[in-house]
Design an enzyme around this catalytic site. Structure first.
Site, PDB file in Angstrom:
ATOM      1  N   ASP A 113      -1.403  -4.879   7.316  1.00  0.00           N
ATOM      2  CA  ASP A 113      -1.833  -4.048   6.183  1.00  0.00           C
ATOM      3  C   ASP A 113      -3.255  -4.300   5.699  1.00  0.00           C
ATOM      4  O   ASP A 113      -3.700  -3.664   4.751  1.00  0.00           O
ATOM      5  CB  ASP A 113      -0.863  -4.237   5.011  1.00  0.00           C
ATOM      6  CG  ASP A 113       0.471  -3.573   5.287  1.00  0.00           C
ATOM      7  OD1 ASP A 113       0.461  -2.435   5.804  1.00  0.00           O
ATOM      8  OD2 ASP A 113       1.519  -4.175   5.004  1.00  0.00           O
ATOM      9  N   ASP A 178       3.190   3.581   9.892  1.00  0.00           N
ATOM     10  CA  ASP A 178       2.185   3.348   8.852  1.00  0.00           C
ATOM     11  C   ASP A 178       0.903   2.713   9.421  1.00  0.00           C
ATOM     12  O   ASP A 178      -0.183   2.874   8.881  1.00  0.00           O
ATOM     13  CB  ASP A 178       2.723   2.398   7.769  1.00  0.00           C
ATOM     14  CG  ASP A 178       4.181   2.596   7.423  1.00  0.00           C
ATOM     15  OD1 ASP A 178       4.935   3.040   8.302  1.00  0.00           O
ATOM     16  OD2 ASP A 178       4.574   2.289   6.293  1.00  0.00           O
TER      17      ASP A 178
END
Ligand code: GLY
Length: 420
Positions: A113, A178
């Site tokens: 992330d 994602d």
């Protein structure tokens, strides 16, 4: 004259009754005004620079996440967006302060992330200020991200471990859809450093994901679990969606945004073709509500879709919507429209406009002083994990503001590329 007046009045009544809002300068400026009001208050209460505004608790109070959480970069990102719109130095100062609080994340190799964390904060900061120190931090962040790339798999590992909802399996090379969003940092790093390694990893990851995450209708699996020794796909499952074979709305949005951006960076037509199919999946979906804000998953409660998690079909009268998925989608569609022409361009742009109109109504926008001091209501974090259901989410605000800026730029200058 009288006739014209009554005709206009009737139209106004119909428009008001349908809840439709024209997306004009006034509507956009009202939204940024609301963002200014909400975020001013939030800046006053968010004084601990180790706690990043993320959502609201059940009493409507802001709740926060730590520096290691994937959402830390969105708060400075929102502040940068408001600065871009208003050019008020107050927002720039706040955005710099919050951006710089994330500095140590440049060495974070614990998960994928770092792209979200650093590109939404430092990426905007560098684009707007040109501060060379920010460029170095972004390149180091990209260096950290590519430590998670395994050439055997051809993809960046998202999480350290994934436990299937059936409770029977554990995998140690999960890649989630994602992750497409983290590639923007890598493209930037190659351009900024002259080192093509980052870009090569990004392209390989995008190719592997296109091969393994997508079904023939261009809906996406959420999690693909690989064997890191052989690169073989071991399993295709969901973490946050309704079922393993369903289309989780935010996953669809991440993919659409990701492939649009990868096309921008590569000009490889296979990525454009894929992004257009993903856009069609959304636009033509028979389960898309009439205001074009999706349910949290396109396949909730449908035949042929069976959750492996502890699902209670009686819990909600209607499936919750996910405004975050809508916001991400609208921003992606605006960019994608610029790579097309004629009817296609119009179709993509019109859908983005319709989503943004819906998100600009009272149905989705908060009253000042409420909603944890965020802008948008009605997003979903993860229903299977029973967390953040029908709440504000900082990333919904971030992509909504981004989409409005893109929309405005394109309206003012239809022929000027969004990314020259
Ligand atoms: N990347 C986590 C999410 O979209 O919820």
């Amino acid at each position: 004259m009288k006739k014209l007046f009554f005709k206009s009045l009737l139209l106004a009544v119909i428009v008001y009754a349908s809840g439709f809002i024209a997306l004009d300068k006034t509507t956009i400026s009202r939204t940024f005004e609301l963002a200014g009001q909400q975020y001013s208050q939030l800046l006053n209460i968010a004084t601990d620079m180790k706690k990043y505004p993320r959502t609201a608790d059940p009493n409507g109070k802001t709740s926060y996440a730590g520096i290691e959480d994937w959402t830390g970069g969105f708060w400075p990102g929102c502040l940068w967006r408001v600065y871009e719109y208003s050019k008020d130095e107050k927002w720039k100062a706040a955005a710099i302060k919050w951006t710089e609080s994330l500095e140590k994340n440049q060495y974070n190799t614990a998960h994928h992330d770092i792209g979200f964390m650093m590109y939404c904060s430092y990426g905007n900061a560098y684009r707007i200020t040109g501060n060379p120190a920010y460029k170095d931090i972004l390149i180091q962040s990209a260096k950290s991200l590519i430590t998670r790339f395994n050439p055997k798999v051809g993809a960046i590992k998202s999480w350290e471990v994934f436990h299937s909802w059936d409770g029977k399996h554990t995998y140690n090379y999960p890649v989630i859809i994602d992750n497409m969003m983290n590639l923007e940092l890598l493209f930037f790093a190659s351009k900024a450093s002259g080192d093509s390694r980052y870009r090569d990893v990004a392209i390989k990851h995008a190719e592997t994901t296109l091969k393994n995450h997508y079904r023939p209708d261009f809906s996406s699996y959420h999690v693909i679990c690989y064997d890191p020794e052989t690169g073989k796909v071991l399993s295709k499952e969901t973490a946050q969606g309704f079922s393993d074979n369903s289309a989780w709305a935010r996953g669809q949005a991440w993919g659409l945004y990701g492939y649009t951006m990868v096309y921008r960076e590569t000009r490889d037509k296979k990525f454009l073709k894929a992004a257009l199919k993903m856009a069609d999946f959304y636009i033509n979906n028979k389960n898309l509500p009439s205001d074009h804000i999706p349910y949290w998953d396109f396949n909730v409660d449908q035949q042929g879709y069976k959750p492996n998690w502890n699902y209670n079909p009686k819990r909600f009268e209607n499936p919750p919507r996910d405004a975050s998925a809508a916001a991400i989608t609208s921003s992606a569609l605006i960019e994608l429209s610029t790579y097309t022409s004629g009817d296609t361009r119009k179709r993509l742009f019109d859908m983005a406009e319709s989503i943004l109109s819906s998100l600009s109504t009272k149905a989705y926008q908060a009253e000042p002083g409420t909603n944890g001091l965020f802008l948008l209501k009605h997003s979903v974090g993860s229903i299977p994990h029973n967390g953040e259901i029908d709440v504000p989410l900082v990333y919904a605000d971030y992509y909504f503001l981004e989409a409005l800026l893109r929309y405005q730029q394109l309206k003012n200058n239809p022929d000027k590329p969004l990314f020259p």
